[in-house]
Design an enzyme around this catalytic site. Structure first.
Site, PDB file in Angstrom:
ATOM      1  N   CYS A  13       0.867  -1.187   0.000  1.00  0.00           N
ATOM      2  CA  CYS A  13       0.000   0.000   0.000  1.00  0.00           C
ATOM      3  C   CYS A  13       0.900   1.232   0.000  1.00  0.00           C
ATOM      4  CB  CYS A  13      -1.000  -0.018   1.155  1.00  0.00           C
ATOM      5  SG  CYS A  13      -0.302   0.264   2.792  1.00  0.00           S
ATOM      6  N   ARG A  19      -3.483  -0.532   5.430  1.00  0.00           N
ATOM      7  CA  ARG A  19      -4.050  -1.544   4.539  1.00  0.00           C
ATOM      8  C   ARG A  19      -3.153  -2.754   4.310  1.00  0.00           C
ATOM      9  NH1 ARG A  19      -5.457   2.518  -0.241  1.00  0.00           N
ATOM     10  NH2 ARG A  19      -3.591   3.470   0.663  1.00  0.00           N
TER      11      ARG A  19
END
Length: 204
Positions: A13, A19
């Site tokens: 990410c 994430r």
């Protein structure tokens, strides 16, 4: 099994604090690390920082146990080179990965796109899919053979309704509802990937 014998998955990410570590940890919790090894990095990694508490709690809610010593890493070409599969959280991340190592185009996919592609592969007619050779090789090698088969579905899988349907929303410094939506997108994709892998295993 030696580390080099495992199927290497790199999750990417931006900051490598929300994430990608959440997805990495959920993948590890879901699939274990006997046959695959999961790691993560960021295109603009927040080196020296930790996962926000909201991200750690999200990982727990999705079935993982976030490591307290997660250290964000800045992605480089050598990390990509060592991976069998690179999972980006957005199309933009995928573009950055391919710019670092152009040949990574062959083994880099967004998480939500991977779910679409492997579902398409698992739904292929019986005569179009020969999985029998995968039975005779170790699991990591079977996964290495399966990955390009999945990527080849790019021209066949139903495209997303909107382009950003292949992206996972960034919750960093956002409200809890954005964390919730990001988590829903991550777990939905991983659930679909696992279900499709099970269908493929049953057909092999």
């Amino acid at each position: 099994m030696a580390a080099g014998d495992r199927f290497e998955v790199l999750v990417v990410c931006t900051g490598n604090v929300c994430r990608s570590p959440v997805a990495e940890q959920v993948l590890r919790a879901r699939f274990g690390e006997r046959f695959a090894r999961f790691s993560s990095a960021g295109t603009f990694a927040l080196v020296g920082q930790q996962m926000p508490e909201q991200a750690q709690e999200l990982a727990r809610l999705l079935g993982a146990e976030p490591g307290p010593l997660h250290a964000p890493r800045l992605i480089d070409a050598s990390m990509i080179e060592q991976a069998d599969l690179v999972i980006a959280l957005t199309r933009e991340h995928r573009g950055e990965i391919v710019r670092l190592l152009p040949r990574a185009n062959r083994f880099t996919v967004t998480l939500r796109e991977a779910a679409r592609l492997i579902e398409c592969l698992a739904a292929a007619p019986e005569g179009d899919l020969d999985l029998a050779p995968l039975r005779t090789v170790p699991v990591p090698d079977a996964l290495r053979a399966l990955a390009p088969m999945m990527m080849a579905e790019r021209g066949l899988a139903t495209p997303p309704t909107a382009a950003d349907d292949d992206d996972v929303v960034d919750p960093f410094r956002q409200a809890q509802e954005v964390y919730d939506r990001s988590g829903e997108q991550i777990i939905d994709a991983i659930d679909r990937i696992e279900a499709a892998l099970r269908r493929l295993a049953e057909r092999a």
